[in-house]
Enzyme design. Structure first.
Site, PDB file in Angstrom:
ATOM      1  N   TYR A 142       0.822  -1.210   0.000  1.00 15.77           N
ATOM      2  CA  TYR A 142       0.000   0.000   0.000  1.00 15.77           C
ATOM      3  C   TYR A 142       0.860   1.266   0.000  1.00 15.77           C
ATOM      4  CZ  TYR A 142      -3.953  -3.045   1.255  1.00 15.77           C
ATOM      5  OH  TYR A 142      -4.911  -4.038   1.266  1.00 15.77           O
ATOM      6  N   LYS A 191       3.626 -15.345   2.785  1.00 18.84           N
ATOM      7  CA  LYS A 191       3.496 -16.133   1.547  1.00 18.84           C
ATOM      8  C   LYS A 191       4.930 -16.457   1.098  1.00 18.84           C
ATOM      9  CE  LYS A 191       0.958 -17.736  -1.877  1.00 18.84           C
ATOM     10  NZ  LYS A 191       0.184 -18.972  -1.709  1.00 18.84           N
ATOM     11  N   ASP A 223      -2.847 -18.083   2.460  1.00 22.23           N
ATOM     12  CA  ASP A 223      -4.035 -18.750   1.901  1.00 22.23           C
ATOM     13  C   ASP A 223      -4.567 -19.801   2.885  1.00 22.23           C
ATOM     14  OD1 ASP A 223      -1.549 -19.798   1.328  1.00 22.23           O
ATOM     15  OD2 ASP A 223      -2.059 -20.543  -0.655  1.00 22.23           O
ATOM     16  N   ASP A 247      -5.028  -6.655   6.177  1.00 24.19           N
ATOM     17  CA  ASP A 247      -6.238  -5.943   5.768  1.00 24.19           C
ATOM     18  C   ASP A 247      -7.335  -6.958   5.436  1.00 24.19           C
ATOM     19  OD1 ASP A 247      -7.961  -3.999   4.906  1.00 24.19           O
ATOM     20  OD2 ASP A 247      -6.889  -3.522   3.070  1.00 24.19           O
ATOM     21  N   ASP A 251     -10.708  -8.415   8.011  1.00 21.86           N
ATOM     22  CA  ASP A 251     -12.119  -8.297   7.628  1.00 21.86           C
ATOM     23  C   ASP A 251     -12.800  -9.662   7.705  1.00 21.86           C
ATOM     24  OD1 ASP A 251     -11.977  -5.603   7.232  1.00 21.86           O
ATOM     25  OD2 ASP A 251     -12.792  -5.641   5.204  1.00 21.86           O
TER      26      ASP A 251
END
Ligand code: NAD
Length: 363
Positions: A142, A191, A223, A247, A251
């Site tokens: 980001y 990852k 994942d 992020d 959620d």
């Protein structure tokens, strides 16, 4: 005790929910003879409309000079067509970077009264959901450069994902120290089977674990973590992860606890001045209707008392007041469900705030 709180109401439901949190803070101030003063800060769409940019420097300065910042939410369809640099969300990124708050902490905890609101099966929920996601907040993709170029007669978009060791180390320490205050289990999510930044992440976490022998460190690919959060969330105590993975996972974690409207968050750096906000957005679809759930914002204010103002007792009192109001069967629309044992009562945003204030005053 005097505290100056910078208040960013923002857009959409932001003003409605923040006003309820301020009413709750005022109830605590009155009860304990504290003085909380509020300094209004324009950020997001409202700042774009007034000043042509999402967070003017003078507004950021107000936040940096405050004892802490309470934020509602920013953004909405009105500003969706603005160029990237002028989007309301850029104000949020500038605020986090300006305040140097690199650690975002989001609890994922199921309230027993709302167990039926979880989309997970009862046998999974009944094993208990109570973990924290510690998300790196001011690095990673980001904050890398974003470019779109023309190549072979088509557009090509490039987003840079970069992490320095010191950025990983400081968030890693928050992860380990948070686990030390809880059940001593830290899951580092990355990852590393694909990304260099993740391989560096993993190696730094393992180096740090030598200093935190009382914390059990495990690694998990992002994942797999997304699957495990819905399959068996009871396995987690503290998750530490980078900005974008955090992020998305936070959620997901919020949804399994019932509603996005219930979850607070804190963002902290090296000073006690933190940024406190609910995890949801500005919910333009329900703005101005007095139906938004203010509890995530009220609990964010409670986190502010605990983590920035050293007022744990007062913070717990707000949590208890929320719990009591839920016990009495009051629900905002997003957490309304059927309960065979109790008649539930639907209330709006301002009434929910008032019920929580009344609980605080009456005890
Ligand atoms: P959102 O979180 O605003 O809304 C998602 C859904 O959850 C909607 O149906 C909404 O009505 C509901 N919801 C959210 N908060 C609620 C509450 N307190 N009570 C009841 N229901 C609630 O996400 P979105 O729709 O993807 O985004 C809307 C805008 O918010 C966008 O402009 C987005 O960029 C912005 N946004 C801002 C922040 C922030 O300010 N921190 C975070 C996320 C999204």
């Amino acid at each position: 005790m005097d505290k100056k709180i910078a208040v960013i109401r923002g857009d959409g439901i932001g003003p409605e929910i923040v006003n309820q949190a301020i009413n709750v803070l005022n109830a605590i101030a009155k009860k304990y003879n504290y003085t909380f003063t509020y300094d209004d800060v324009d950020m997001g769409g409202v700042a774009i409309d007034k000043y042509g940019e999402p967070l003017p420097q003078k507004m950021l300065d107000k936040c940096i000079k405050s004892d802490s910042v309470l934020l509602g939410a920013v953004g909405g369809p009105k500003w969706n067509s603005m160029p990237g640099e002028l989007r309301p969300e850029k104000g949020l990124l500038k605020l986090r970077a300006g305040m140097k708050v690199y650690s975002n902490n989001r609890p994922a905890k199921i309230w027993p009264q709302l167990a039926q609101s979880s989309p997970l099966k009862a046998d999974i929920v009944n094993k208990g959901i109570d973990f924290i996601i510690v998300r790196e907040l001011i690095g990673g993709i980001y904050f890398g450069t974003h470019t779109t170029i023309d190549e072979n007669n088509e557009k090509v978009a490039i987003d840079e994902l970069k992490y320095a060791e010191h950025e990983i180390e400081r968030i890693g320490r928050i992860g380990f120290e948070t686990a030390q205050k809880r059940n001593h289990k830290l899951c580092s999510v990355e990852k590393s089977n694909v990304l260099d930044s993740s391989r560096l992440w993993k190696s730094v976490m393992h180096r740090l674990s030598e200093e935190y022998k009382d914390v059990e460190l495990t690694d998990m690919l992002v994942d797999n973590c997304a699957m495990q959060i819905v399959k068996d969330p009871s396995q987690f105590d503290v998750i530490v992860t980078e900005n974008m993975f955090g992020d998305i996972l936070s959620d997901e974690a919020s949804m399994i606890t019932g509603s996005i409207g219930m979850i607070p968050s804190s963002s902290l750096g090296d000073s006690s001045c933190g940024l406190y906000e609910p995890i949801h957005g500005s919910a333009p679809d329900i703005a101005g209707k007095d139906i938004a759930n203010p509890i995530g914002t009220i609990l964010s204010a409670a986190m502010m008392l605990k983590y920035s103002f050293n007022m744990s007792k007062e913070s717990d009192e707000i949590e208890k007041a929320v719990s009591n109001v839920l016990d009495k069967g009051y629900r905002c629309k997003d957490i309304m469900s059927h309960d065979d044992n109790q008649e539930l009562k639907l209330v709006g945003c301002s009434e929910m705030g008032k019920l929580i204030v009344d609980e605080i005053i009456s005890k």
